[in-house]
Design a protein around this motif. Sequence first.
Motif, PDB file in Angstrom:
ATOM      1  N   TYR A  72       0.840  -1.205   0.000  1.00  0.00           N
ATOM      2  CA  TYR A  72       0.000   0.000   0.000  1.00  0.00           C
ATOM      3  C   TYR A  72       0.870   1.247   0.000  1.00  0.00           C
ATOM      4  N   VAL A  73       0.553   2.166  -0.902  1.00  0.00           N
ATOM      5  CA  VAL A  73       1.240   3.456  -0.985  1.00  0.00           C
ATOM      6  C   VAL A  73       0.211   4.564  -0.810  1.00  0.00           C
ATOM      7  N   HIS A  74       0.520   5.515   0.047  1.00  0.00           N
ATOM      8  CA  HIS A  74      -0.338   6.688   0.183  1.00  0.00           C
ATOM      9  C   HIS A  74       0.498   7.943  -0.012  1.00  0.00           C
ATOM     10  N   ILE A  75       0.008   8.818  -0.875  1.00  0.00           N
ATOM     11  CA  ILE A  75       0.632  10.119  -1.091  1.00  0.00           C
ATOM     12  C   ILE A  75      -0.364  11.175  -0.643  1.00  0.00           C
ATOM     13  N   ASN A  76       0.065  12.005   0.293  1.00  0.00           N
ATOM     14  CA  ASN A  76      -0.831  12.960   0.938  1.00  0.00           C
ATOM     15  C   ASN A  76      -1.005  14.203   0.069  1.00  0.00           C
ATOM     16  N   SER A  77      -2.164  14.305  -0.570  1.00  0.00           N
ATOM     17  CA  SER A  77      -2.416  15.423  -1.484  1.00  0.00           C
ATOM     18  C   SER A  77      -2.496  16.765  -0.772  1.00  0.00           C
ATOM     19  N   ARG A  78      -2.573  16.745   0.549  1.00  0.00           N
ATOM     20  CA  ARG A  78      -2.548  18.004   1.301  1.00  0.00           C
ATOM     21  C   ARG A  78      -1.186  18.697   1.163  1.00  0.00           C
ATOM     22  N   PHE A  79      -0.151  17.894   0.943  1.00  0.00           N
ATOM     23  CA  PHE A  79       1.195  18.444   0.852  1.00  0.00           C
ATOM     24  C   PHE A  79       1.708  18.592  -0.578  1.00  0.00           C
ATOM     25  N   THR A  80       1.104  17.895  -1.518  1.00  0.00           N
ATOM     26  CA  THR A  80       1.625  17.961  -2.885  1.00  0.00           C
ATOM     27  C   THR A  80       1.172  19.212  -3.634  1.00  0.00           C
ATOM     28  N   GLN A  81       0.248  19.963  -3.049  1.00  0.00           N
ATOM     29  CA  GLN A  81      -0.198  21.205  -3.698  1.00  0.00           C
ATOM     30  C   GLN A  81       0.967  22.179  -3.859  1.00  0.00           C
ATOM     31  N   ASN A  82       1.807  22.256  -2.831  1.00  0.00           N
ATOM     32  CA  ASN A  82       2.975  23.140  -2.882  1.00  0.00           C
ATOM     33  C   ASN A  82       4.203  22.301  -3.211  1.00  0.00           C
ATOM     34  N   TYR A  83       4.335  21.979  -4.481  1.00  0.00           N
ATOM     35  CA  TYR A  83       5.396  21.082  -4.907  1.00  0.00           C
ATOM     36  C   TYR A  83       6.724  21.839  -5.076  1.00  0.00           C
ATOM     37  N   PRO A  84       7.845  21.150  -4.882  1.00  0.00           N
ATOM     38  CA  PRO A  84       9.165  21.779  -5.050  1.00  0.00           C
ATOM     39  C   PRO A  84       9.348  22.314  -6.474  1.00  0.00           C
ATOM     40  N   SER A  85      10.131  23.353  -6.623  1.00  0.00           N
ATOM     41  CA  SER A  85      10.277  24.049  -7.912  1.00  0.00           C
ATOM     42  C   SER A  85      10.980  23.209  -8.976  1.00  0.00           C
ATOM     43  N   ILE A  86      11.630  22.121  -8.581  1.00  0.00           N
ATOM     44  CA  ILE A  86      12.305  21.285  -9.582  1.00  0.00           C
ATOM     45  C   ILE A  86      11.306  20.485 -10.414  1.00  0.00           C
ATOM     46  N   TYR A  87      10.046  20.435  -9.964  1.00  0.00           N
ATOM     47  CA  TYR A  87       9.002  19.734 -10.712  1.00  0.00           C
ATOM     48  C   TYR A  87       8.139  20.757 -11.448  1.00  0.00           C
ATOM     49  N   GLU A  88       7.669  20.377 -12.623  1.00  0.00           N
ATOM     50  CA  GLU A  88       6.873  21.299 -13.428  1.00  0.00           C
ATOM     51  C   GLU A  88       5.463  21.484 -12.885  1.00  0.00           C
TER      52      GLU A  88
END
Length: 213
Positions: A72-88
Amino acid sequence: MSLTIKQCFEFYDNFKVQKSELKRFTFLDRQFTIVRFLKKCKKEIIGEINYAFYESDEDYLISFFSGERANYVHINSRFTQNYPSIYENIDEYENYLAIYATFGILINQSFQLQSLNDSKFYHKDFVRDMSNVIFYDEMFRLNLSSFVGENESYYKAIYTYGKDYIFSVFSAMMNHQIDEITCIKMLRMEDKIKDFRMLFRVYEKMILLAKDK
């Protein structure tokens, strides 16, 4: 009260219909060997891991669990809104996190991390190096909820919670192992009862067909 991320995994691990047959490695194996395995068997590996992308109040960016029956993998979308600048964009960031967690499971690890620099995960550099190779080499997009139309919003749950997790939850309800209220709670659909009913109709057919095999 909503279940914790770990409680969702524990339920899934207990009630998963088919036991996982995912091959495992250790951090003593060569990185090249593990990366080659992921490239060669990507479709099969993705089919053996449940990926969930939902918002949680817990302070974990990423959680991955390698279990007896389930992965099981969970990625918390509460934190991915402010993604690091190295990602588009968010999609790229979530893709990288999914790859990172996949390698974590392939080396048979279970962790909940507040960041990718979390010091309690001793193998973070080992996993990061492999993740970078795959991220720049492969298409690994798993969260397709943004492509679901508003008239089929119940399909978003498949990408939000994972196809096999939902299958296990509905199977448990149909086998009278949990009641409908618990099922709704497991899918966090207390305020989406109409979507819950429509999603159940889709899965009910799948579960009945699986039983007939």
